[in-house]
Design an enzyme around this catalytic site. Structure first.
Site, PDB file in Angstrom:
ATOM      1  N   HIS A   1       2.316   3.633  -9.107  1.00 39.61           N
ATOM      2  CA  HIS A   1       2.068   2.215  -9.405  1.00 39.61           C
ATOM      3  C   HIS A   1       3.225   1.613 -10.187  1.00 39.61           C
ATOM      4  CE1 HIS A   1      -1.765   2.371  -7.602  1.00 39.61           C
ATOM      5  NE2 HIS A   1      -2.348   3.092  -8.524  1.00 39.61           N
TER       6      HIS A   1
ATOM      7  N   ASP B   1       0.832  -1.207   0.000  1.00 39.82           N
ATOM      8  CA  ASP B   1       0.000   0.000   0.000  1.00 39.82           C
ATOM      9  C   ASP B   1       0.866   1.255   0.000  1.00 39.82           C
ATOM     10  OD1 ASP B   1      -2.303   1.466  -0.008  1.00 39.82           O
ATOM     11  OD2 ASP B   1      -2.713   1.246   2.129  1.00 39.82           O
TER      12      ASP B   1
ATOM     13  N   LEU C   1      11.399 -20.209  -5.001  1.00 37.07           N
ATOM     14  CA  LEU C   1      10.295 -19.505  -4.329  1.00 37.07           C
ATOM     15  C   LEU C   1       9.037 -19.485  -5.201  1.00 37.07           C
ATOM     16  CD1 LEU C   1      10.434 -16.185  -2.422  1.00 37.07           C
ATOM     17  CD2 LEU C   1       9.101 -16.194  -4.516  1.00 37.07           C
TER      18      LEU C   1
HETATM   19  C1  FPP Z   1      -1.868   0.438  -3.250  1.00 34.99           C
HETATM   20  O1  FPP Z   1      -1.486   1.745  -3.469  1.00 34.99           O
HETATM   21  C2  FPP Z   1      -1.476  -0.387  -4.323  1.00 34.99           C
HETATM   22  C3  FPP Z   1      -2.299  -1.136  -5.117  1.00 34.99           C
HETATM   23  C4  FPP Z   1      -3.559  -0.701  -5.741  1.00 34.99           C
HETATM   24  C5  FPP Z   1      -1.900  -2.494  -5.392  1.00 34.99           C
HETATM   25  C6  FPP Z   1      -0.439  -2.719  -5.660  1.00 34.99           C
HETATM   26  C7  FPP Z   1      -0.041  -2.459  -7.050  1.00 34.99           C
HETATM   27  C8  FPP Z   1       1.237  -2.430  -7.453  1.00 34.99           C
HETATM   28  C9  FPP Z   1       2.382  -2.685  -6.546  1.00 34.99           C
HETATM   29  C10 FPP Z   1       1.581  -2.118  -8.865  1.00 34.99           C
HETATM   30  C11 FPP Z   1       0.997  -3.017  -9.875  1.00 34.99           C
HETATM   31  C12 FPP Z   1       1.451  -4.393  -9.777  1.00 34.99           C
HETATM   32  C13 FPP Z   1       1.740  -5.187 -10.828  1.00 34.99           C
HETATM   33  C14 FPP Z   1       2.032  -6.614 -10.584  1.00 34.99           C
HETATM   34  C15 FPP Z   1       1.826  -4.697 -12.178  1.00 34.99           C
HETATM   35  P1  FPP Z   1      -2.603   2.855  -3.382  1.00 34.99           P
HETATM   36  O2  FPP Z   1      -2.915   3.277  -4.776  1.00 34.99           O
HETATM   37  O3  FPP Z   1      -3.763   2.353  -2.595  1.00 34.99           O
HETATM   38  O4  FPP Z   1      -1.833   3.952  -2.612  1.00 34.99           O
HETATM   39  P2  FPP Z   1      -2.475   5.078  -1.641  1.00 34.99           P
HETATM   40  O5  FPP Z   1      -3.057   4.342  -0.477  1.00 34.99           O
HETATM   41  O6  FPP Z   1      -1.291   5.908  -1.268  1.00 34.99           O
HETATM   42  O7  FPP Z   1      -3.486   5.815  -2.463  1.00 34.99           O
END
Ligand code: FPP
Length: 225
Positions: free
Chosen positions: A27, A10, A122
């Protein structure tokens, strides 16, 4: 040493904001971070690493962000084939994949198939369109369709997306929130929980290593004494 580590990645959006950039930039940085942390876990001898990439609730985000995440996932799958093979990593996706385009599903399945055949290190489990409650609903549906009347723990576990994967020993959430957000609820029944304010793109192997050292000091009782 945890056998199964799960991470809620997150904080991408906030990281991007701190860098005066669009959320999509966060992202991208978050996707990059996956490789560093996975390779560290491989060296550390962790057998299963589960990563929450896209939840059943993430569809509520603006269409532009959802579309970007789908494209990022597709690019990621295209570009990482050799990385998985070179690092001996088995790839597995969990979640209801039927919602994705046929092309994306094929990419997911071919990475699963090839790494299953050629790797034995893994296992990296990527949660895509995943939510624990939805996983349980789908598992119960499978059991009902099989006309199972006596649900045993084993029959439920065998109907989950994570069948064959050991329970989560350690669950890390970056980004400062202290909740599980519908991630591996059944599997994390006795997981040790770790929360950090560090935003996912800034998370480091070093910080994870410190958590792993703390994990060793925790006394796990599994309901006993
Ligand atoms: C949370 O950040 C993240 C996600 C929505 C999921 C994780 C996604 C990635 C690590 C990138 C994509 C992955 C792949 C495999 C291509 P948020 O957007 O909720 O952050 P915030 O809480 O600061 O708004």
């Amino acid at each position: 040493m945890p056998k199964h580590l799960a991470i809620i990645m997150d904080g991408n959006g906030r990281w991007a904001k701190n860098h005066l950039q669009m959320r999509t930039f966060g992202h991208k940085a978050g996707a990059k971070k996956i490789q560093e942390i996975t390779e560290f876990c491989t060296k550390y001898g962790i057998a299963f690493l589960s990563l929450y990439a896209f939840s059943t609730e993430n569809w509520k985000r603006p269409k532009t962000e959802v579309d970007f995440l789908m494209r990022l996932l597709e690019e990621y799958l295209d570009s990482k084939f050799s990385t998985y093979l070179n690092n001996n990593i088995i790839f597995k996706a969990i979640g209801d994949l039927s919602i994705f385009s046929t092309q994306l599903q094929e990419k997911i399945h071919s990475l699963e198939l090839v790494t299953k055949e050629q790797c034995n290190g893994l296992t990296q489990i990527l949660a895509l369109n995943y939510g624990s409650q939805d996983e349980l609903r789908r598992a119960f549906l499978k059991l009902v369709l099989k006309q199972e009347r006596n649900f045993s723990f084993d029959s439920i576990e065998n109907a989950l997306d994570t069948t064959g994967i050991p329970p989560v020993d350690m669950l890390v959430r970056t980004g400062g929130e202290m909740r599980l957000s519908n991630f591996l609820l059944w599997q994390s029944a006795y997981a040790e929980l770790f929360f950090t304010k560090t935003l996912w793109p800034s998370f480091t192997s070093k910080e994870l290593e410190a958590m792993l050292l703390e994990f060793k000091t925790r006394h796990r009782r599994f309901g006993g004494l």
